[in-house]
Design a protein around this motif. Structure first.
Motif, PDB file in Angstrom:
ATOM      1  N   THR A   1      44.700  49.573  43.436  1.00  0.00           N
ATOM      2  CA  THR A   1      43.471  48.793  43.446  1.00  0.00           C
ATOM      3  C   THR A   1      43.790  47.342  43.149  1.00  0.00           C
ATOM      4  O   THR A   1      44.801  47.039  42.509  1.00  0.00           O
ATOM      5  CB  THR A   1      42.472  49.327  42.396  1.00  0.00           C
ATOM      6  OG1 THR A   1      41.284  48.519  42.417  1.00  0.00           O
ATOM      7  CG2 THR A   1      43.074  49.282  40.999  1.00  0.00           C
ATOM      8  N   ASN A   2      42.935  46.472  43.648  1.00  0.00           N
ATOM      9  CA  ASN A   2      43.069  45.054  43.302  1.00  0.00           C
ATOM     10  C   ASN A   2      42.068  44.653  42.224  1.00  0.00           C
ATOM     11  O   ASN A   2      41.885  43.478  41.942  1.00  0.00           O
ATOM     12  CB  ASN A   2      42.888  44.165  44.541  1.00  0.00           C
ATOM     13  CG  ASN A   2      41.534  44.392  45.218  1.00  0.00           C
ATOM     14  OD1 ASN A   2      40.692  45.123  44.709  1.00  0.00           O
ATOM     15  ND2 ASN A   2      41.343  43.763  46.379  1.00  0.00           N
ATOM     16  N   SER A   3      41.425  45.657  41.634  1.00  0.00           N
ATOM     17  CA  SER A   3      40.426  45.408  40.594  1.00  0.00           C
ATOM     18  C   SER A   3      41.023  45.653  39.221  1.00  0.00           C
ATOM     19  O   SER A   3      41.624  46.707  38.974  1.00  0.00           O
ATOM     20  CB  SER A   3      39.203  46.303  40.786  1.00  0.00           C
ATOM     21  OG  SER A   3      38.323  46.195  39.687  1.00  0.00           O
ATOM     22  N   ALA A   4      40.857  44.692  38.320  1.00  0.00           N
ATOM     23  CA  ALA A   4      41.291  44.870  36.935  1.00  0.00           C
ATOM     24  C   ALA A   4      40.249  45.614  36.117  1.00  0.00           C
ATOM     25  O   ALA A   4      40.438  45.848  34.922  1.00  0.00           O
ATOM     26  CB  ALA A   4      41.573  43.510  36.298  1.00  0.00           C
ATOM     27  N   SER A   5      39.141  45.996  36.753  1.00  0.00           N
ATOM     28  CA  SER A   5      38.033  46.641  36.052  1.00  0.00           C
ATOM     29  C   SER A   5      37.992  48.147  36.266  1.00  0.00           C
ATOM     30  O   SER A   5      37.012  48.797  35.926  1.00  0.00           O
ATOM     31  CB  SER A   5      36.691  46.030  36.510  1.00  0.00           C
ATOM     32  OG  SER A   5      36.644  44.659  36.224  1.00  0.00           O
ATOM     33  N   LEU A   6      39.060  48.691  36.870  1.00  0.00           N
ATOM     34  CA  LEU A   6      39.084  50.119  37.166  1.00  0.00           C
ATOM     35  C   LEU A   6      40.299  50.774  36.506  1.00  0.00           C
ATOM     36  O   LEU A   6      41.422  50.296  36.645  1.00  0.00           O
ATOM     37  CB  LEU A   6      39.140  50.351  38.674  1.00  0.00           C
ATOM     38  CG  LEU A   6      39.199  51.815  39.142  1.00  0.00           C
ATOM     39  CD1 LEU A   6      37.931  52.562  38.759  1.00  0.00           C
ATOM     40  CD2 LEU A   6      39.423  51.873  40.655  1.00  0.00           C
ATOM     41  N   VAL A   7      40.051  51.852  35.763  1.00  0.00           N
ATOM     42  CA  VAL A   7      41.129  52.678  35.221  1.00  0.00           C
ATOM     43  C   VAL A   7      40.815  54.128  35.542  1.00  0.00           C
ATOM     44  O   VAL A   7      39.644  54.504  35.719  1.00  0.00           O
ATOM     45  CB  VAL A   7      41.310  52.496  33.697  1.00  0.00           C
ATOM     46  CG1 VAL A   7      41.795  51.096  33.363  1.00  0.00           C
ATOM     47  CG2 VAL A   7      40.016  52.812  32.953  1.00  0.00           C
ATOM     48  N   ALA A   8      41.873  54.948  35.624  1.00  0.00           N
ATOM     49  CA  ALA A   8      41.667  56.353  35.982  1.00  0.00           C
ATOM     50  C   ALA A   8      42.798  57.200  35.430  1.00  0.00           C
ATOM     51  O   ALA A   8      43.903  56.710  35.160  1.00  0.00           O
ATOM     52  CB  ALA A   8      41.584  56.500  37.505  1.00  0.00           C
TER      53      ALA A   8
ATOM     54  N   GLY B   1      33.453  46.978  35.962  1.00  0.00           N
ATOM     55  CA  GLY B   1      32.962  45.795  36.647  1.00  0.00           C
ATOM     56  C   GLY B   1      31.527  45.916  37.106  1.00  0.00           C
ATOM     57  O   GLY B   1      30.886  46.967  36.973  1.00  0.00           O
ATOM     58  N   SER B   2      31.025  44.849  37.693  1.00  0.00           N
ATOM     59  CA  SER B   2      29.619  44.776  38.105  1.00  0.00           C
ATOM     60  C   SER B   2      29.422  45.125  39.570  1.00  0.00           C
ATOM     61  O   SER B   2      28.308  45.029  40.083  1.00  0.00           O
ATOM     62  CB  SER B   2      29.070  43.374  37.829  1.00  0.00           C
ATOM     63  OG  SER B   2      29.868  42.393  38.465  1.00  0.00           O
ATOM     64  N   ASP B   3      30.477  45.524  40.268  1.00  0.00           N
ATOM     65  CA  ASP B   3      30.376  45.910  41.676  1.00  0.00           C
ATOM     66  C   ASP B   3      30.724  47.378  41.836  1.00  0.00           C
ATOM     67  O   ASP B   3      31.596  47.906  41.131  1.00  0.00           O
ATOM     68  CB  ASP B   3      31.337  45.084  42.537  1.00  0.00           C
ATOM     69  CG  ASP B   3      30.961  43.610  42.557  1.00  0.00           C
ATOM     70  OD1 ASP B   3      29.761  43.319  42.685  1.00  0.00           O
ATOM     71  OD2 ASP B   3      31.871  42.770  42.428  1.00  0.00           O
ATOM     72  N   PRO B   4      30.095  48.044  42.824  1.00  0.00           N
ATOM     73  CA  PRO B   4      30.474  49.430  43.099  1.00  0.00           C
ATOM     74  C   PRO B   4      31.854  49.463  43.755  1.00  0.00           C
ATOM     75  O   PRO B   4      32.283  48.506  44.395  1.00  0.00           O
ATOM     76  CB  PRO B   4      29.378  49.914  44.049  1.00  0.00           C
ATOM     77  CG  PRO B   4      28.914  48.671  44.729  1.00  0.00           C
ATOM     78  CD  PRO B   4      29.015  47.572  43.711  1.00  0.00           C
ATOM     79  N   ILE B   5      32.550  50.576  43.569  1.00  0.00           N
ATOM     80  CA  ILE B   5      33.878  50.731  44.138  1.00  0.00           C
ATOM     81  C   ILE B   5      33.929  52.029  44.925  1.00  0.00           C
ATOM     82  O   ILE B   5      33.514  53.083  44.440  1.00  0.00           O
ATOM     83  CB  ILE B   5      34.964  50.742  43.039  1.00  0.00           C
ATOM     84  CG1 ILE B   5      34.995  49.399  42.303  1.00  0.00           C
ATOM     85  CG2 ILE B   5      36.336  51.051  43.640  1.00  0.00           C
ATOM     86  CD1 ILE B   5      35.967  49.357  41.135  1.00  0.00           C
ATOM     87  N   SER B   6      34.437  51.931  46.143  1.00  0.00           N
ATOM     88  CA  SER B   6      34.665  53.118  46.951  1.00  0.00           C
ATOM     89  C   SER B   6      36.078  53.615  46.651  1.00  0.00           C
ATOM     90  O   SER B   6      37.063  52.945  46.948  1.00  0.00           O
ATOM     91  CB  SER B   6      34.518  52.789  48.439  1.00  0.00           C
ATOM     92  OG  SER B   6      34.812  53.915  49.228  1.00  0.00           O
TER      93      SER B   6
END
Length: 675
Positions: A552-559, A582-587
């Protein structure tokens, strides 16, 4: 816990549809810019075992968590000791029924209990007949408990007190409303002068005819004379597993399946001054003989009905391992020199013997006399709390460490010093790590232990929470940051062996720390969003951490991903946990390899989501589950699937394979079950 009730499911569907509609016009942009991939290897023998003890709870006597909380005692200051050892003394929160023409109430040091000499003296000046007739209902004293007693219709309450008198007695024992006008249940105790000329223990069982959440206990009489009361207790007959714990609060703990319980503090163990620190020997034995003490850190009196024995019993009742934190001769303001620390060391050794010793040993015999002949399963002790860096800590610590290692070589010892960045300069099995910080900081700490050395002692993250303005009194924002942090601990569970949130409880009438996991008053309770985060990790301890790669290129996602086995139906699941901070939805495209190719479709799979319409949303007594997990079936579940992660959400996916059981390494002493 059942999250599938229809109203909550409908709410989830509406919320989900609302989010999807809101972002429908941005679908192309989401597909192009807000995407991520998660690759999971669930093949046989892959991954590594997660410690059996990874997630547990930390109990501290703070916020009236025990006194007026988890410990079901209804009477506050039951021995009249809270006002101090000098007479006359304050009897708060006891109050007088009647006026100076009808009775005089004072305290004296006439009790039959050597460690609790204070008693209540009541000189009754009125009578049921004659010139000075007592008012209707009599005169006496009442106790409102801890901001009101919860008395419920049909339930029984055991009232115990000690009394003596210069003459015969006729005492009315009753539960009433807060103003004394509504009588919920009542009985009379009548005894001759010879029966009560010396201290006598009285017991009555009262069944409530009505309900009042703000009740009080009254002891009244219309008989002239002088009488004394001491050690007045009122307990509901129905407590958790019959051991004195408030049912609803204890059940909240059981629901998160803690693998350990750290107790009794915290700063409560240290004290502002050593003279006010918690001492385990003062908290065991018959409750009437426990002197109690003033906790000068959190500034309230505890009768210590919830003592060392009760903490060990609670751990056993919850199926959790006890972690005993004891004082190492250091408080916030004074400390014992290492040359004089040996009596404290002996006290710790005695405490371990009390928990683990054979019933024929000195302290094991005391435990057995309290009703538990078999030893408790004490495997861990913490030498002090947050004392690293203080002048005498290292010297004192080494004295404790050496003595305990010689006497109990299997006991695991926990140092107060943080070894996550620098190597410790003293031996330890674990080091303690505490963190209270902002939401952004804690979320970023999901990688805190990625580069920590795997050599030396393991980490015990015994206190963590989001605090400050981000937390409110328990916000969604705080919970999401904590969820991200816990995913990081789970992924680093080869070095992090235990973790617990702090604080656990708060009585809403005495909030000394903010926020907390569980909020309660005398009759109601709710979990904050931080509490509900714990539900997502109930199966992590003892499960298998699967190899998972997030692109991912998002620093707001962990799994993360684990494999766990449901002992109830013997089915094996893959649980995938994701936090979109984060404030955006992620697919998110999820690909799971290594599953049995003979079954192409996953059935019975579910998704559970924690989110709300506002980051600062909180739960309350009026809306106890405004922010709580919602579970639904996961449509089109498969080895390869794409899911939408809502903004500011914590989502887990449980994938059930119809015809295959993944290999899970687990200890026979633990069983795993579903949410």
């Amino acid at each position: 816990m059942d999250y599938c009730k229809v109203p909550r499911t409908l709410f989830f569907l509406c919320l989900f549809i609302g989010f999807c509609f809101s972002y429908r016009c941005l679908a192309d942009e989401v597909e192009a810019n807000q995407t991520a991939q998660l690759f999971i290897d669930a093949s046989h023998g892959s991954g590594r075992p997660i410690p059996q003890t990874l997630f547990g709870i930390f109990f501290e006597e703070i916020n009236h968590a025990g006194a007026g909380g988890l410990w079901a005692e209804l009477v506050s200051n039951k021995g009249f000791e809270a006002g101090g050892y000098n007479t006359p003394s304050n009897i708060d929160p006891w109050s007088i029924i009647g006026d100076e023409s009808s009775l005089i109430v004072s305290t004296d040091r006439s009790s039959c209990f050597e460690r609790n000499k204070m008693a209540l003296r009541m000189e009754v000046l009125c009578n049921s007949e004659g010139a000075n007739i007592c008012p209707s209902g009599g005169v006496g004293v009442y106790n409102p408990g801890f901001w009101g007693m919860n008395i419920e219709q049909g339930k029984s309450y055991k009232v115990v007190f000690h009394v003596r008198s210069t003459g015969s007695i006729n005492i009315s024992v009753s539960f009433t409303g807060s103003n004394g006008l509504q009588t919920l249940t009542s009985t009379n105790i009548i005894a001759s002068a010879s029966d009560v000329s010396n201290w006598t223990k009285m017991e009555v069982l009262l069944e409530a005819k009505e309900t009042n959440h703000n009740s009080r206990l009254q002891l009244t009489t219309t008989k002239m004379g002088v009488l004394w009361f001491d050690q007045v207790s009122a307990m509901p007959l129905d407590t958790y597993k019959g051991h004195g714990f408030r049912n609803d609060l204890a059940q909240m703990l059981a629901d998160i399946k803690p693998r350990f319980i750290r107790f009794p503090g915290g700063c409560f163990v240290e004290g502002e001054w050593l003279r006010n620190a918690f001492r385990w020997k003062e908290s065991i034995g018959p409750w009437e003989e426990r002197p109690g003490h003033f906790g000068d850190v959190w500034m309230y009196w505890t009768d210590d009905g919830l003592g060392y024995f009760e903490f060990l019993q609670l751990a056993e009742d919850l199926g959790a391992l006890p972690i005993w934190v004891f004082n190492n001769g250091i408080s916030h303001n004074d400390q014992v020199d290492t040359s004089a620390i040996l009596p404290f060391v002996q006290e710790a050794l005695d405490g371990i013997e009390f928990a683990r010793g054979d019933s024929s040993s000195t302290w094991g015999a005391v435990r057995a006399a309290m009703g538990h002949p078999e030893p408790f399963d004490l495997r861990y002790v913490a030498i002090g709390n947050e004392d690293c860096g203080k002048k005498n800590y290292r010297g004192n610590y080494l004295k404790f460490y050496d003595a305990i290692r010689r006497a109990y070589p299997d006991i695991k010892m926990i140092s107060n010093c943080d070894g996550s960045s620098l190597q410790l300069d003293h031996p330890a099995d674990f080091y303690d790590f505490h963190v209270y910080t902002s939401a952004n900081n804690l979320f970023s700490m999901s990688h805190k232990f990625d580069s920590t050395s795997r050599k030396g002692p393991k980490a015990f993250v015994s206190e963590y929470a989001v605090t400050g303005k981000d937390a409110g009194t328990g916000s969604l924002l705080a919970a999401l940051a904590e969820a991200g942090f816990l995913i990081g601990l789970e992924k680093n569970s080869d070095i992090v062996e235990m973790a617990s949130y702090a604080p656990l409880f708060v009585n809403s009438n005495d909030r000394r720390w903010n926020p907390d996991a569980i909020v309660f008053n005398s009759s109601h309770l709710y979990g904050t969003p931080s509490y509900w985060v714990q539900q997502f990790f109930t199966e992590s301890s003892g499960a298998t951490l699967l190899n998972a790669t997030l692109k991912t290129n998002s620093a707001s996602l962990v799994a993360s991903a684990i494999a766990w086995k449901n002992s109830g139906n013997d089915q094996t699941y893959v649980r995938i946990k994701t936090v979109n901070f984060g404030s955006d939805p992620i697919s998110l495209k999820i690909s799971v390899s290594g599953l049995d190719p003979s079954s192409e479709k996953l059935s019975g799979s579910t998704k559970t989501i924690l989110t709300s319409t506002n980051l600062m949303d909180e739960n309350s007594f009026n809306e106890p589950k405004k922010v709580a997990p919602i579970q639904a079936l996961l449509e089109d579940a498969g080895n390869d699937m794409t899911v939408l992660l809502l903004p500011h959400s914590f989502t887990s996916f449980d994938l059930l394979k119809e015809s295959v059981s993944l290999r899970i390494i687990e200890d026979d002493s633990y069983s795993l079950s579903s949410i």
